[in-house]
Design a protein around this motif. Structure first.
Motif, PDB file in Angstrom:
ATOM      1  N   LEU A 106     -20.512  -1.478  -6.067  1.00 57.16           N
ATOM      2  CA  LEU A 106     -19.274  -1.757  -5.344  1.00 57.16           C
ATOM      3  C   LEU A 106     -18.212  -0.727  -5.693  1.00 57.16           C
ATOM      4  CD1 LEU A 106     -19.628  -5.466  -6.099  1.00 57.16           C
ATOM      5  CD2 LEU A 106     -19.231  -4.690  -3.770  1.00 57.16           C
ATOM      6  N   CYS A 107     -17.561  -0.244  -4.676  1.00 59.80           N
ATOM      7  CA  CYS A 107     -16.420   0.636  -4.825  1.00 59.80           C
ATOM      8  C   CYS A 107     -15.158  -0.198  -4.607  1.00 59.80           C
ATOM      9  CB  CYS A 107     -16.508   1.759  -3.794  1.00 59.80           C
ATOM     10  SG  CYS A 107     -15.161   2.947  -3.831  1.00 59.80           S
ATOM     11  N   ALA A 108     -14.119   0.098  -5.341  1.00 57.21           N
ATOM     12  CA  ALA A 108     -12.854  -0.627  -5.181  1.00 57.21           C
ATOM     13  C   ALA A 108     -11.699   0.362  -5.244  1.00 57.21           C
ATOM     14  CB  ALA A 108     -12.697  -1.694  -6.258  1.00 57.21           C
ATOM     15  N   TRP A 109     -10.561  -0.039  -4.709  1.00 61.12           N
ATOM     16  CA  TRP A 109      -9.361   0.794  -4.771  1.00 61.12           C
ATOM     17  C   TRP A 109      -8.167  -0.062  -5.153  1.00 61.12           C
ATOM     18  CZ3 TRP A 109      -4.951   0.062  -1.816  1.00 61.12           C
ATOM     19  CH2 TRP A 109      -5.072  -0.818  -0.739  1.00 61.12           C
ATOM     20  N   SER A 110      -7.175   0.606  -5.702  1.00 61.68           N
ATOM     21  CA  SER A 110      -5.877  -0.023  -5.924  1.00 61.68           C
ATOM     22  C   SER A 110      -4.815   1.015  -5.589  1.00 61.68           C
ATOM     23  CB  SER A 110      -5.729  -0.525  -7.368  1.00 61.68           C
ATOM     24  OG  SER A 110      -5.695   0.565  -8.279  1.00 61.68           O
ATOM     25  N   LEU A 111      -3.598   0.576  -5.495  1.00 63.94           N
ATOM     26  CA  LEU A 111      -2.512   1.516  -5.231  1.00 63.94           C
ATOM     27  C   LEU A 111      -2.477   2.558  -6.348  1.00 63.94           C
ATOM     28  CD1 LEU A 111       0.330  -0.892  -4.065  1.00 63.94           C
ATOM     29  CD2 LEU A 111      -0.981   0.710  -2.672  1.00 63.94           C
ATOM     30  N   GLY A 112      -2.066   3.758  -6.000  1.00 64.69           N
ATOM     31  CA  GLY A 112      -2.017   4.827  -6.977  1.00 64.69           C
ATOM     32  C   GLY A 112      -0.930   4.635  -7.998  1.00 64.69           C
ATOM     33  N   GLY A 113      -1.110   5.266  -9.151  1.00 67.76           N
ATOM     34  CA  GLY A 113      -0.100   5.190 -10.201  1.00 67.76           C
ATOM     35  C   GLY A 113      -0.549   4.290 -11.333  1.00 67.76           C
ATOM     36  N   ALA A 114       0.302   4.192 -12.319  1.00 73.97           N
ATOM     37  CA  ALA A 114      -0.038   3.430 -13.511  1.00 73.97           C
ATOM     38  C   ALA A 114       0.108   1.933 -13.257  1.00 73.97           C
ATOM     39  CB  ALA A 114       0.866   3.855 -14.663  1.00 73.97           C
ATOM     40  N   HIS A 115      -0.739   1.171 -13.940  1.00 72.43           N
ATOM     41  CA  HIS A 115      -0.656  -0.292 -13.971  1.00 72.43           C
ATOM     42  C   HIS A 115      -0.723  -0.936 -12.598  1.00 72.43           C
ATOM     43  CE1 HIS A 115       0.433   1.014 -17.844  1.00 72.43           C
ATOM     44  NE2 HIS A 115       1.709   1.191 -17.613  1.00 72.43           N
ATOM     45  N   GLN A 116      -1.508  -0.334 -11.706  1.00 71.39           N
ATOM     46  CA  GLN A 116      -1.707  -0.956 -10.402  1.00 71.39           C
ATOM     47  C   GLN A 116      -2.980  -1.767 -10.497  1.00 71.39           C
ATOM     48  OE1 GLN A 116       0.486  -0.926  -8.196  1.00 71.39           O
ATOM     49  NE2 GLN A 116       1.814   0.749  -8.812  1.00 71.39           N
ATOM     50  N   ASP A 117      -2.845  -3.058 -10.808  1.00 77.13           N
ATOM     51  CA  ASP A 117      -4.033  -3.806 -11.170  1.00 77.13           C
ATOM     52  C   ASP A 117      -4.687  -4.588 -10.053  1.00 77.13           C
ATOM     53  OD1 ASP A 117      -1.741  -5.615 -13.341  1.00 77.13           O
ATOM     54  OD2 ASP A 117      -1.759  -5.416 -11.162  1.00 77.13           O
ATOM     55  N   THR A 118      -4.108  -4.681  -8.869  1.00 78.67           N
ATOM     56  CA  THR A 118      -4.746  -5.412  -7.779  1.00 78.67           C
ATOM     57  C   THR A 118      -5.783  -4.516  -7.124  1.00 78.67           C
ATOM     58  OG1 THR A 118      -2.748  -6.708  -7.400  1.00 78.67           O
ATOM     59  CG2 THR A 118      -4.387  -6.646  -5.644  1.00 78.67           C
ATOM     60  N   GLN A 119      -7.041  -4.907  -7.253  1.00 79.40           N
ATOM     61  CA  GLN A 119      -8.138  -4.100  -6.734  1.00 79.40           C
ATOM     62  C   GLN A 119      -8.779  -4.770  -5.521  1.00 79.40           C
ATOM     63  OE1 GLN A 119     -10.930  -2.755  -9.713  1.00 79.40           O
ATOM     64  NE2 GLN A 119      -9.313  -2.456 -11.242  1.00 79.40           N
ATOM     65  N   TYR A 120      -9.141  -3.926  -4.556  1.00 82.69           N
ATOM     66  CA  TYR A 120      -9.768  -4.389  -3.317  1.00 82.69           C
ATOM     67  C   TYR A 120     -11.134  -3.727  -3.209  1.00 82.69           C
ATOM     68  CZ  TYR A 120      -4.920  -5.624  -2.483  1.00 82.69           C
ATOM     69  OH  TYR A 120      -3.660  -6.147  -2.618  1.00 82.69           O
ATOM     70  N   PHE A 121     -12.128  -4.555  -2.894  1.00 82.82           N
ATOM     71  CA  PHE A 121     -13.507  -4.091  -2.932  1.00 82.82           C
ATOM     72  C   PHE A 121     -14.046  -3.732  -1.555  1.00 82.82           C
ATOM     73  CE2 PHE A 121     -14.960  -4.691  -7.261  1.00 82.82           C
ATOM     74  CZ  PHE A 121     -13.936  -5.441  -7.797  1.00 82.82           C
ATOM     75  N   GLY A 122     -14.998  -2.796  -1.580  1.00 85.05           N
ATOM     76  CA  GLY A 122     -15.721  -2.438  -0.371  1.00 85.05           C
ATOM     77  C   GLY A 122     -16.893  -3.374  -0.146  1.00 85.05           C
ATOM     78  N   PRO A 123     -17.679  -3.093   0.906  1.00 85.17           N
ATOM     79  CA  PRO A 123     -18.791  -3.972   1.256  1.00 85.17           C
ATOM     80  C   PRO A 123     -20.014  -3.834   0.354  1.00 85.17           C
ATOM     81  CG  PRO A 123     -18.682  -2.135   2.758  1.00 85.17           C
ATOM     82  CD  PRO A 123     -17.484  -2.026   1.886  1.00 85.17           C
ATOM     83  N   GLY A 124     -20.097  -2.754  -0.421  1.00 84.96           N
ATOM     84  CA  GLY A 124     -21.188  -2.595  -1.375  1.00 84.96           C
ATOM     85  C   GLY A 124     -22.410  -1.874  -0.837  1.00 84.96           C
TER      86      GLY A 124
END
Lengths: 114, 114
Positions: free
Chosen positions: A90-108
């Motif tokens: 699974l790949c995930a992303w969060s907003l750029g920068g420090a301490h951006q902890d909310t991650q959103y996942f791809g379909p895998g």
């Protein structure tokens, strides 16, 4: 709206063969990117993270490597697959920068190593 | 040692009941706690999240109750529906401490019987 795409959807590979999995994020500039591995019926294990192009940090060593060749692309690879590499990636992303902890996942990507 | 622990591997409730999923953690530095919902063959989807400065977070039918002193939290799903049947993961991170790692529990498989 942001979209996250992973390729391929699934792979069946032989032990000892190479592997390359990809992830692309559209609609977000300079995101933080992450790779996770999930065994069948298991939990998620973070493998790598990247906060900028060309920079990747390893969290867990599983005989895998990762690269970030472009701002919106994250690649997971190995030169020699092991049986233990089977699972769901699974790949995930969060907003750029420090301490951006909310991650959103791809379909895998489902990987089976035989 | 499991840093994030979900005590129930599985939970079955009847439609219309409130499902309660429990989670506990070890690291006092954890300050962000998301819950993810995962259907078979799909990537996890962020359901609801809470920060350690709050003791309750509500979003529609979903509520997180957080006890910092006891290092535990619970996800309440009111008026459970068969469509809520999925695996739920509790996760934690210590972003304010500079950590990039999101640590997941082992998951609770929820079944809602019609």
């Amino acid at each position: 709206a942001q979209t996250i795409h992973q390729w391929p959807v699934a792979e069946i590979k032989a032990v000892g063969s190479p592997l390359s999995l990809g992830c692309t994020i559209k609609g977000k500039s300079s995101p933080n990117l992450y790779w996770y591995w999930q065994a069948t019926g298991g939990t998620l294990q973070q493998l790598f993270y990247s906060i900028t192009v060309g920079q990747v940090e390893s969290v867990v060593q599983l005989n895998l490597s990762a690269s970030r060749p472009k701002d919106d692309q994250f690649i997971l690879s190995t030169e020699k697959l092991l049986l233990s590499h089977s699972g769901f990636y699974l790949c995930a992303w969060s907003l750029g920068g420090a301490h951006q902890d909310t991650q959103y996942f791809g379909p895998g990507t489902r990987l089976l190593v035989l | 040692q499991q840093q994030v622990r979900q005590s129930s591997q599985s939970l079955t409730v009847w439609e219309g009941e409130t499902a309660i999923l429990n989670c506990s953690y070890e690291n006092s530095a954890f300050d962000y706690f998301p819950w993810y919902q995962q259907f078979p063959g799909e990537g996890p989807a962020l359901l609801i999240a809470i920060r350690s400065v709050s003791d309750k977070k509500e979003d529609g039918r979903f509520t997180i109750f957080f006890n910092k002193r006891e290092k535990n939290l619970s996800l309440h799903i009111k008026d459970s529906q068969p469509g809520d049947s999925a695996t739920y993961f509790c996760a934690a991170s210590a972003g304010a401490s500079g950590s990039w790692q999101l640590i997941f529990g082992s998951g609770t498989q929820l079944t809602v019987m019609p």
